[in-house]
Design an enzyme around this catalytic site. Sequence first.
Site, PDB file in Angstrom:
ATOM      1  N   GLU A   1       0.826  -1.207   0.000  1.00 22.94           N
ATOM      2  CA  GLU A   1       0.000   0.000   0.000  1.00 22.94           C
ATOM      3  C   GLU A   1       0.864   1.262   0.000  1.00 22.94           C
ATOM      4  O   GLU A   1       0.609   2.201  -0.764  1.00 22.94           O
ATOM      5  CB  GLU A   1      -0.923   0.029   1.232  1.00 22.94           C
ATOM      6  CG  GLU A   1      -1.883  -1.140   1.315  1.00 22.94           C
ATOM      7  CD  GLU A   1      -1.361  -2.318   2.132  1.00 22.94           C
ATOM      8  OE1 GLU A   1      -2.187  -3.058   2.683  1.00 22.94           O
ATOM      9  OE2 GLU A   1      -0.127  -2.505   2.224  1.00 22.94           O
TER      10      GLU A   1
ATOM     11  N   CYS B   1      -0.360   1.620   7.379  1.00 20.34           N
ATOM     12  CA  CYS B   1      -0.816   1.862   6.008  1.00 20.34           C
ATOM     13  C   CYS B   1      -2.101   2.676   5.989  1.00 20.34           C
ATOM     14  O   CYS B   1      -2.248   3.594   5.177  1.00 20.34           O
ATOM     15  CB  CYS B   1      -1.008   0.542   5.274  1.00 20.34           C
ATOM     16  SG  CYS B   1       0.558  -0.287   4.928  1.00 20.34           S
TER      17      CYS B   1
END
Length: 159
Positions: free
Chosen positions: A59, A90
């Site tokens: 990510e 993330c």
Amino acid sequence: MENLKQVDESFMKMALEEAKKAFECHEVPVGAVLVKEGVVLARAYNQVEFLQDASAHAELLCLKQASLILNNWRLVGCTLYTTLEPCSMCLGAILLARVERLVWGAPDRRHGACGSLVNLLSIKHPTHHLKGEGNILEESSSRLLKEFFQLQRKLHARK
């Protein structure tokens, strides 16, 4: 809404292709794809082991790529597809980058920040609202992760 589901599944399949690349590189098989207005801006897979960097999650690598392409850290109007529910690191970056929508595959009961371990999506953010949708192609994502960890256990049992 059926069309959105089909679109989500199509982009999640791309994220799964990224996850398979991670698997082949002996990384935890997580892949991500960032899309804006139906166009893929960035693709990435976990590279924690290769880069020896705990933050080299799919990510985050995807967010960095897209920011460079757009020459803007604000990823307004973008959707991030990831094969595993994001961790709090993330998810924090996804919120800060102003991603509009997050779509994930498998839940992450050990680190998931979208409801599996904690639910950071349930907290009203003062500057940004992130729409979240989970369990898209969950079975495919989960199967790849299970296969990877079964293989890792076998490899480590031989040592």
